[in-house]
Design an enzyme around this catalytic site. Structure first.
Site, PDB file in Angstrom:
ATOM      1  N   PHE A 124       1.030  -1.427  -0.085  1.00 10.51           N
ATOM      2  CA  PHE A 124      -0.028  -0.109  -0.040  1.00 10.51           C
ATOM      3  C   PHE A 124       0.832   1.317   0.031  1.00 10.51           C
ATOM      4  O   PHE A 124       1.958   1.266   0.728  1.00 10.51           O
ATOM      5  CB  PHE A 124      -1.192   0.001   1.225  1.00 10.51           C
ATOM      6  N   ASP A 215      -2.274  -4.649   8.557  1.00 10.30           N
ATOM      7  CA  ASP A 215      -3.048  -3.362   8.377  1.00 10.30           C
ATOM      8  C   ASP A 215      -4.459  -3.650   8.330  1.00 10.30           C
ATOM      9  O   ASP A 215      -5.106  -4.147   7.621  1.00 10.30           O
ATOM     10  CB  ASP A 215      -2.636  -3.097   6.889  1.00 10.30           C
ATOM     11  N   ARG A 382      -5.258   3.432 -10.209  1.00  6.10           N
ATOM     12  CA  ARG A 382      -4.381   2.873  -9.305  1.00  6.10           C
ATOM     13  C   ARG A 382      -3.710   1.807 -10.334  1.00  6.10           C
ATOM     14  O   ARG A 382      -4.208   0.590 -10.541  1.00  6.10           O
ATOM     15  CB  ARG A 382      -5.168   1.816  -8.457  1.00  6.10           C
TER      16      ARG A 382
HETATM   17  C1  PLP Z   1      -5.848   4.540   3.885  1.00  6.70           C
HETATM   18  C2  PLP Z   1      -5.064   3.484   4.280  1.00  6.70           C
HETATM   19  C3  PLP Z   1      -3.702   3.564   5.018  1.00  6.70           C
HETATM   20  C4  PLP Z   1      -3.268   5.078   5.539  1.00  6.70           C
HETATM   21  O1  PLP Z   1      -4.091   5.643   6.419  1.00  6.70           O
HETATM   22  P1  PLP Z   1      -4.398   6.882   6.470  1.00  6.70           P
HETATM   23  O2  PLP Z   1      -5.478   7.201   7.474  1.00  6.70           O
HETATM   24  O3  PLP Z   1      -4.894   7.516   5.072  1.00  6.70           O
HETATM   25  O4  PLP Z   1      -3.184   7.735   6.927  1.00  6.70           O
HETATM   26  C5  PLP Z   1      -3.080   2.334   5.221  1.00  6.70           C
HETATM   27  N1  PLP Z   1      -3.514   1.121   4.465  1.00  6.70           N
HETATM   28  C6  PLP Z   1      -4.545   1.181   3.965  1.00  6.70           C
HETATM   29  C7  PLP Z   1      -4.673  -0.218   3.378  1.00  6.70           C
HETATM   30  C8  PLP Z   1      -5.236   2.350   3.695  1.00  6.70           C
HETATM   31  O5  PLP Z   1      -6.259   2.246   2.844  1.00  6.70           O
END
Ligand code: PLP
Length: 471
Positions: A124, A215, A382
């Site tokens: 990501f 994540d 993307r």
């Molecule tokens: C949005 C996102 C992030 C980062 O988060 P923020 O709140 O935008 O800083 C990390 N990993 C994934 C998969 C995301 O979709």
């Protein structure tokens, strides 16, 4: 007849949307350098740029804003948030951050040493940026199926355990600070990871004493797919499935702006006390006191409630159902999309949509621009632009997936809005041969997709033929 379902909420407050003419949209697009990130939201009709921070809050959340405790230290609102995270996710220690990348920064700084390798199920953008800033190399260990938009697989976000084992054998467990497991996988199209795969990854990592950090940004959506698709989970609650998922990890980074149903916020959670203490030091340096971490007390109130609302079985069923409502109509119309339809977005396959364009002509960027021009619907690229350049060779990274993401904000649009989007894409598909490629006029050095500027490669400077333009 299959009985239809509707949104599991009613509307208490409305926000009018812009309905620009074709000429006005054309002008707005030119001013934005054909980058949908640079279009003003006042010029957007249906905004599917992102599901990040775009959630509609509930009346309970709006009400709770007033009760936010803005004390600098020891805020009551922080205690509520901490309790919600412990209850719902099950991790022992929680640290608030201003959003997900704040948690990624702290985790990466503490765990990574120069030369390390971080395996993950597809990268990501911000996650990999923090890993690389701290001297690590990201290695993709997702199953091959994830890179092919046409293959149907119920858990396309799964880790290929052979690939993971190979990385461990090659670089040594001591050079792997953690495995970063995304549930669901954003860049693969919001594709889920199965419970069985999570468990196998965790078991393999434990043999080698490697941590698994999730994540967890879209973990509730992942839980729904497990309920729907994995044997033995059909009768379990989303809450129970989520808890089990989290039990196969040592901690997580979380962007509250997605599944936690708020507009800002995030957290870092873990079970290891020593890591917690070290993380707390960095929260003070980068975010704020460990009892607010960059969030106002009212934001923490709203997030504590959002976390609990997100595991409501009716909410999540409609959420995934709405994304599918968009995706399945496109599939029925013969539009090339990533299959199966993921949790937060529908991804158009821009290579198949615009087969006359080379990847260096940025087909996904061009398609996102054309969609805006046609109907005022905002999506995002993307593909090759998002993938950036190779650190060592300086060449474009050329991902297999060249996609346009139509991301559905949570609780914001109705299924009627989805139908409008379908009509525009179907029309665009008919005139696809007239859409030209782009050249990049300005390229920022990092996370270039946010601010890059483009122009059409056609002789007359038009993005697409105007013989059958919309009104
Ligand atoms: C949005 C996102 C992030 C980062 O988060 P923020 O709140 O935008 O800083 C990390 N990993 C994934 C998969 C995301 O979709």
């Amino acid at each position: 007849m299959k009985r239809r379902t509707a949104e599991p909420y009613k509307i208490k407050s409305v926000e009018p949307v812009a309905m620009l003419s074709y000429e006005e949209r054309k002008q707005s697009l030119q001013q934005a350098g054909y980058n949908t990130f640079l279009i003003d939201s006042k010029d957007v009709y249906i905004d599917l740029l992102t599901d990040s921070g775009t959630t509609a809050m509930s009346d309970a959340q709006w009400g709770a804003l007033m009760t936010g405790d803005e004390a600098y230290a020891g805020s009551k609102s922080w205690r509520k948030l901490e309790e919600a995270v412990r209850d719902v996710y099950g991790f022992q220690y929680v640290l608030p951050t201003h959003q997900g990348r704040g948690a990624e920064n702290i985790l990466s700084q503490l765990k990574i040493k120069k030369g390390d390798v971080v395996p993950g199920n597809m990268y990501f953008t911000t996650t990999r940026a923090h890993q690389e800033l701290n001297g690590a190399t990201f290695v993709d260990i997702i199953i091959d199926e994830a890179h092919d938009p046409t293959i149907e697989h119920p858990f396309k976000g799964n880790v290929d355990l052979i690939k993971l084992q190979k990385v461990i054998d090659e670089v040594g467990a001591e050079n792997i600070p953690y495995v970063c497991l995304a549930v669901t996988v954003n860049l693969a199209g919001g594709q889920p990871v199965s419970m069985q795969n999570m468990k196998l990854v965790y078991d393999l990592c434990k043999i080698h004493d490697i941590d698994v950090m999730l994540d967890a940004t879209r973990c509730v959506e992942n839980a729904y797919f497990i309920k729907e698709r994995e044997a033995g989970y059909a009768n379990r609650s989303i809450a129970a499935i989520l808890k089990e998922m989290m039990s196969y990890a040592d901690g997580c980074t979380m962007s509250g702006k997605k599944d936690c149903l708020v507009n800002i916020g995030g957290f870092l959670a873990m079970n290891d006390e020593e890591l917690y203490i070290r993380s707390r030091e960095l929260v003070v340096v980068y975010e704020g006191m460990p009892s607010y971490g960059g969030m106002a007390g009212r934001d923490m109130e709203a997030m504590a409630i959002g976390i609990r609302e997100s595991i409501d079985d009716h909410y999540i069923e409609h959420r995934i159902g709405q994304v599918r409502h968009l995706g399945e109509q496109l599939i029925d119309a013969g539009i090339p999309v990533v299959k199966p339809i993921g949790g937060h977005a529908v991804f158009l396959d821009a290579r198949a949509f615009l087969p006359h364009l080379r990847q260096e002509e940025f087909p996904a960027q061009a398609l996102a621009a054309a969609l805006y021009l046609d109907s005022g619907v905002r999506s995002m690229e993307r593909g090759i632009v998002s993938a950036g350049r190779n650190k060592t060779t300086g060449q474009h990274n050329t991902p297999n997936l060249e996609l346009v993401r139509l991301t559905i904000p949570r609780r914001v649009y109705t299924n009627n809005h989805m139908d409008v989007v379908v009509d525009s894409i179907v029309d665009l598909y008919k005139k696809r041969a007239s859409i030209c490629g782009l050249k990049m006029d300005y390229e920022p050095p990092t996370l270039r997709f946010f601010n890059a500027r483009f122009s059409p490669l056609s002789e007359n400077g038009e993005l697409m033929s105007e013989t059958n333009r919309t009104s």
